[in-house]
Write an enzyme that holds these catalytic residues in place. Structure first.
Site, PDB file in Angstrom:
ATOM      1  N   ARG A 168     -11.355 -18.008 123.587  1.00  0.00           N
ATOM      2  CA  ARG A 168     -11.144 -19.461 123.889  1.00  0.00           C
ATOM      3  C   ARG A 168     -11.755 -20.421 122.960  1.00  0.00           C
ATOM      4  O   ARG A 168     -10.974 -21.563 122.498  1.00  0.00           O
ATOM      5  CB  ARG A 168     -12.180 -19.525 125.105  1.00  0.00           C
ATOM      6  CG  ARG A 168     -11.229 -19.055 126.323  1.00  0.00           C
ATOM      7  CD  ARG A 168     -12.423 -19.062 127.697  1.00  0.00           C
ATOM      8  NE  ARG A 168     -13.120 -17.721 127.294  1.00  0.00           N
ATOM      9  CZ  ARG A 168     -13.320 -16.849 128.309  1.00  0.00           C
ATOM     10  NH1 ARG A 168     -13.218 -16.819 129.205  1.00  0.00           N
ATOM     11  NH2 ARG A 168     -14.397 -15.694 127.951  1.00  0.00           N
ATOM     12  N   ILE A 169     -12.590 -20.138 122.221  1.00  0.00           N
ATOM     13  CA  ILE A 169     -13.237 -20.972 121.241  1.00  0.00           C
ATOM     14  C   ILE A 169     -12.333 -21.117 120.128  1.00  0.00           C
ATOM     15  O   ILE A 169     -12.099 -21.955 119.477  1.00  0.00           O
ATOM     16  CB  ILE A 169     -14.719 -20.468 120.907  1.00  0.00           C
ATOM     17  CG1 ILE A 169     -15.652 -20.603 122.062  1.00  0.00           C
ATOM     18  CG2 ILE A 169     -15.357 -21.493 119.656  1.00  0.00           C
ATOM     19  CD1 ILE A 169     -16.908 -20.090 121.897  1.00  0.00           C
ATOM     20  N   ILE A 248     -19.715 -19.096 113.205  1.00  0.00           N
ATOM     21  CA  ILE A 248     -20.281 -19.430 114.229  1.00  0.00           C
ATOM     22  C   ILE A 248     -20.137 -18.596 115.261  1.00  0.00           C
ATOM     23  O   ILE A 248     -20.572 -18.463 116.631  1.00  0.00           O
ATOM     24  CB  ILE A 248     -19.474 -20.811 114.853  1.00  0.00           C
ATOM     25  CG1 ILE A 248     -18.080 -20.440 115.288  1.00  0.00           C
ATOM     26  CG2 ILE A 248     -19.719 -21.969 113.882  1.00  0.00           C
ATOM     27  CD1 ILE A 248     -17.465 -21.495 116.119  1.00  0.00           C
ATOM     28  N   ALA A 249     -19.868 -17.245 115.099  1.00  0.00           N
ATOM     29  CA  ALA A 249     -19.792 -16.228 115.877  1.00  0.00           C
ATOM     30  C   ALA A 249     -21.107 -15.242 116.207  1.00  0.00           C
ATOM     31  O   ALA A 249     -21.575 -15.706 117.188  1.00  0.00           O
ATOM     32  CB  ALA A 249     -18.750 -15.025 115.279  1.00  0.00           C
ATOM     33  N   ARG A 250     -21.555 -14.662 115.183  1.00  0.00           N
ATOM     34  CA  ARG A 250     -22.854 -13.873 115.677  1.00  0.00           C
ATOM     35  C   ARG A 250     -23.517 -13.284 114.149  1.00  0.00           C
ATOM     36  O   ARG A 250     -22.534 -13.050 113.270  1.00  0.00           O
ATOM     37  CB  ARG A 250     -22.703 -12.729 116.351  1.00  0.00           C
ATOM     38  CG  ARG A 250     -22.679 -13.099 117.735  1.00  0.00           C
ATOM     39  CD  ARG A 250     -24.133 -13.248 118.477  1.00  0.00           C
ATOM     40  NE  ARG A 250     -24.049 -13.436 120.060  1.00  0.00           N
ATOM     41  CZ  ARG A 250     -23.888 -14.478 120.270  1.00  0.00           C
ATOM     42  NH1 ARG A 250     -23.715 -15.576 119.658  1.00  0.00           N
ATOM     43  NH2 ARG A 250     -24.211 -14.837 121.751  1.00  0.00           N
ATOM     44  N   GLU A 279     -31.516 -13.279 112.800  1.00  0.00           N
ATOM     45  CA  GLU A 279     -32.329 -14.552 113.037  1.00  0.00           C
ATOM     46  C   GLU A 279     -33.353 -14.594 113.940  1.00  0.00           C
ATOM     47  O   GLU A 279     -33.286 -13.870 114.805  1.00  0.00           O
ATOM     48  CB  GLU A 279     -31.091 -15.570 113.406  1.00  0.00           C
ATOM     49  CG  GLU A 279     -30.439 -15.378 114.993  1.00  0.00           C
ATOM     50  CD  GLU A 279     -29.136 -16.036 115.147  1.00  0.00           C
ATOM     51  OE1 GLU A 279     -28.401 -16.300 114.684  1.00  0.00           O
ATOM     52  OE2 GLU A 279     -29.343 -16.634 116.456  1.00  0.00           O
ATOM     53  N   HIS A 297     -28.234 -21.788 115.054  1.00  0.00           N
ATOM     54  CA  HIS A 297     -27.640 -21.363 116.293  1.00  0.00           C
ATOM     55  C   HIS A 297     -27.429 -22.314 117.350  1.00  0.00           C
ATOM     56  O   HIS A 297     -27.879 -22.367 118.409  1.00  0.00           O
ATOM     57  CB  HIS A 297     -28.116 -20.115 116.720  1.00  0.00           C
ATOM     58  CG  HIS A 297     -27.294 -19.181 117.731  1.00  0.00           C
ATOM     59  ND1 HIS A 297     -27.493 -17.944 117.838  1.00  0.00           N
ATOM     60  CD2 HIS A 297     -26.361 -19.440 118.380  1.00  0.00           C
ATOM     61  CE1 HIS A 297     -26.504 -17.270 118.603  1.00  0.00           C
ATOM     62  NE2 HIS A 297     -25.705 -18.214 118.903  1.00  0.00           N
ATOM     63  N   ILE A 298     -26.557 -23.434 116.779  1.00  0.00           N
ATOM     64  CA  ILE A 298     -26.642 -24.459 117.828  1.00  0.00           C
ATOM     65  C   ILE A 298     -25.042 -24.882 118.203  1.00  0.00           C
ATOM     66  O   ILE A 298     -24.687 -25.823 118.778  1.00  0.00           O
ATOM     67  CB  ILE A 298     -27.128 -25.848 117.387  1.00  0.00           C
ATOM     68  CG1 ILE A 298     -26.675 -26.343 115.934  1.00  0.00           C
ATOM     69  CG2 ILE A 298     -28.784 -25.929 117.340  1.00  0.00           C
ATOM     70  CD1 ILE A 298     -26.888 -27.485 115.466  1.00  0.00           C
ATOM     71  N   GLY A 299     -24.238 -23.877 118.163  1.00  0.00           N
ATOM     72  CA  GLY A 299     -22.900 -23.885 118.541  1.00  0.00           C
ATOM     73  C   GLY A 299     -22.634 -24.499 119.972  1.00  0.00           C
ATOM     74  O   GLY A 299     -21.873 -25.627 120.011  1.00  0.00           O
TER      75      GLY A 299
HETATM   76  C1  DGY Z   1     -23.372 -18.059 123.391  1.00  0.00           C
HETATM   77  O1  DGY Z   1     -23.181 -18.414 124.398  1.00  0.00           O
HETATM   78  O2  DGY Z   1     -22.947 -17.061 122.984  1.00  0.00           O
HETATM   79  C2  DGY Z   1     -24.104 -18.790 122.327  1.00  0.00           C
HETATM   80  O3  DGY Z   1     -23.763 -18.312 121.006  1.00  0.00           O
HETATM   81  C3  DGY Z   1     -25.644 -18.785 122.692  1.00  0.00           C
HETATM   82  O4  DGY Z   1     -26.063 -17.504 122.278  1.00  0.00           O
END
Ligand code: DGY
Length: 337
Positions: A168-169, A248-250, A279, A297-299
């Site tokens: 989705r993202i 922006i994943a992990r 992190e 980590h503010i996505g």
């Molecule tokens: C998510 O919802 O996966 C964001 O990265 C917050 O952890």
């Protein structure tokens, strides 16, 4: 059992854990229906404290910071649901949670657009060296306008964006890229339907083609053991020296030490990182790089979206404790109607 005892046990509020600080109004609403153990101090619970708390409750609201595995669940005799306030759930050992007969849920959809917006913001900041430029100005280095002697970036418009992970993202980012006239290529475990590819204007390519062709590579895939260090030195070596890499994943999807080396050696142009291995600690070599934009980590970090995530997690928890199917249940096999 006498009548008084029966009434007391019938009216007993289920006990739940709120493992991290949430919005005060949401906590107040929970307290109306549940006996709440809450960690509003927001210090991540130790594994021992988490295990103890899970042993006392019927439901738990947790986040990516709480690892939920067999050890955490060792005493969780009455636990029915662990509701993650997050779409990613690599903090869950799903087989262990399922084996314990506990439901697991996450918060999809409500954060898609906010996170796609952020991915694009990080991409723009990275390609156009915005944070580096700001530091440059604050450091008093801006003596005059210059054609060449100031931070020059890379164009987004009409360049090729490569998206690794087209959920989705990823699709949200692709749609935003179309507005910039970008050529969108992607790689994913499974190819999108023809309709979805059309809606995103996206062309499927192999991972190697993606790495070789992208001017901007955006990582949006979920973390799994198989995805560990999906991007390391060999993958970076395939990228253009002018390319940017956005994660922006992990943390753990990128080998941060290899990335730092590549950034320092100019093997790629720049990186924008919202997530890191280990992190909140950031690899010290990354911190030395000027060609990097760092975010904590503010996505999904807008107030509206964080409220929506908390609300959805609570909806999942309430449903489970009322014997209903949680709307975003992960391990559907555990639910018994
Ligand atoms: C998510 O919802 O996966 C964001 O990265 C917050 O952890």
């Amino acid at each position: 059992m006498n009548t008084q005892t029966k009434l007391t046990s019938h009216n007993r509020k289920p006990k739940i854990l709120v493992a991290r600080a949430i919005f005060p109004e949401a906590l107040a609403k929970l307290k109306a229906s549940f006996e709440v153990i809450s960690n509003q101090a927001d210090q991540v619970l130790t594994p021992q404290a988490l295990q103890k708390a899970l042993g006392e409750v019927e439901g738990a609201l947790v986040t990516g910071s709480e690892r939920i595995d067999a050890a955490a669940l060792a005493h969780a005799k009455n636990l029915k649901i662990v509701a993650n306030i997050s779409v990613g759930y690599n903090n869950f050992d799903v087989p262990a949670i399922t084996a314990a007969g506990i439901m697991a849920s996450n918060t999809p959809d409500v954060l898609t657009d906010t996170t796609a917006d952020f991915g694009f913001a990080l991409l723009m900041a990275t390609a156009r060296r915005i944070t580096e430029s700001e530091r440059w100005v604050r450091d008093g280095k801006w003596a005059q306008w210059s054609i060449v002697h100031n931070p020059l970036g890379m164009d987004l418009h009409h360049s090729t964006i490569g998206i690794l992970g087209m959920g989705r993202i990823g699709q949200g980012i692709a749609k935003r890229a179309l507005g910039f006239g970008m050529n969108v290529i992607y790689h994913n475990r499974s190819r999108l339907s023809v309709e979805d590819e059309k809606a995103c204007g996206a062309t499927y390519v192999s991972k190697e083609e993606l790495l070789r062709l992208a001017d901007h590579l955006v990582l949006v895939l979920p973390y799994t053991a198989q995805n560990h260090h999906t991007i390391g030195a060999p993958e970076i070596a395939l990228m253009k020296p002018t390319a940017t890499l956005i994660n922006i994943a992990r943390g753990g999807i990128v080998d941060d030490a290899a990335l730092a080396q590549a950034l320092q050696a100019g093997k790629i142009f720049a990186a924008g990182l919202d997530v890191f291995e280990g992190e909140p600690t950031v690899h010290p070599e990354l911190l030395k790089c000027s060609n990097i934009v760092i975010a904590p980590h503010i996505g999904s970090g807008t107030e509206k979206t964080r409220r929506a995530m908390v609300d959805l997690a609570i909806e999942n928890l309430r449903a489970a404790l009322q014997g209903k199917r949680p709307p975003s249940l992960i391990n559907t096999e555990v639910f018994k109607a």
